[in-house]
Scaffold this motif. Sequence first.
Motif, mmCIF file in Angstrom:
data_model
loop_
_atom_site.group_PDB
_atom_site.id
_atom_site.type_symbol
_atom_site.label_atom_id
_atom_site.label_comp_id
_atom_site.label_asym_id
_atom_site.label_seq_id
_atom_site.Cartn_x
_atom_site.Cartn_y
_atom_site.Cartn_z
ATOM 1 N N PRO A 116 0.791 -1.242 0.000
ATOM 2 C CA PRO A 116 0.000 0.000 0.000
ATOM 3 C C PRO A 116 0.819 1.287 0.000
ATOM 4 O O PRO A 116 0.389 2.287 -0.575
ATOM 5 N N ALA A 120 -1.184 4.076 -2.111
ATOM 6 C CA ALA A 120 -2.289 4.755 -1.430
ATOM 7 C C ALA A 120 -1.846 6.081 -0.821
ATOM 8 O O ALA A 120 -0.665 6.325 -0.576
ATOM 9 N N THR A 129 -7.377 7.356 -0.665
ATOM 10 C CA THR A 129 -7.362 6.927 -2.060
ATOM 11 C C THR A 129 -6.492 5.677 -2.146
ATOM 12 O O THR A 129 -5.306 5.721 -1.803
ATOM 13 N N LEU A 130 -7.084 4.571 -2.556
ATOM 14 C CA LEU A 130 -6.346 3.313 -2.694
ATOM 15 C C LEU A 130 -6.667 2.720 -4.065
ATOM 16 O O LEU A 130 -7.694 2.053 -4.237
ATOM 17 N N GLU A 170 -12.010 -1.057 1.487
ATOM 18 C CA GLU A 170 -11.784 -0.448 0.178
ATOM 19 C C GLU A 170 -11.824 -1.490 -0.932
ATOM 20 O O GLU A 170 -12.441 -1.291 -1.980
#
Length: 269
Positions: A116, A120, A129-130, A170
Amino acid sequence: MTTVLKLGGSVVTEKDRDETVDGPELDRAASAVAAARSGGGGDGSGGTGDAVDDLVIVHGGGSFGHPNAAGWGVTTEEGTRDADGVLAIHGAMTTLNKFVLRRLRDEGVPAVPVHPLSAAHRDADADLTLPTGQVRTLLDEGFVPVLHGDVIAHAGEGVTVLSGDEIVAELAGQLDAERVGVCSTVPGVLDADDEDSVDEASVIAEISSFDDVADVLGGSDATDVSGGMAGKVRELLALDVPASIFDLDALSAFLAGERPGTTIRGDEK
């Protein structure tokens, strides 16, 4: 059918020993995943069923991520701009990720990492926001993406923690997952938080409102910078599909299509 599975950090690591993998439990989890992908019944606790094709795995930080994050004072809200801290926390998580990948690969699972930190970020309002295009493409190409709790860029804070539970939420939304499961060290959400009464506690079959269980969702006895069981329930209640919280004994049953443990189902589901 896309399935998002979280392996809790306390399941795959020894919570009382920093940066120590729980080898036997991780082996059990990897075996169950491998058996489910081939249509088998795993460790014998869940029977047989159709093979699980589109599977995304997320693992928590356990004794790798949480102590390092706590040591640097980093949480999901409080950050650091110290590069040494970023590398310490991220490095601990990528080390654990390598152990998880190795056990899955030993079982023949085509697992590959997705980190991540490289993708992200949070804006100044802490909105996440990913991007998940790479995860979807990896699934389409026959891989099992394995993500993990991590630190990510956060405007105004340097970096903050992105928990495995946030990642699950997510992924479930963006990938239109039909099944979501969280494998924990307890057989579900228990109706008692008092340590002296946990052995006599019962699993809550279904939760549709956080207020209904707020009194029994307390802290963890291990260092946890991401919200513990309360954080899990909050994230799962926001999903568009029901989710399950269960223990390792029930992992094969979940992967076979059952709903073991506690079902988290928001009012609108």
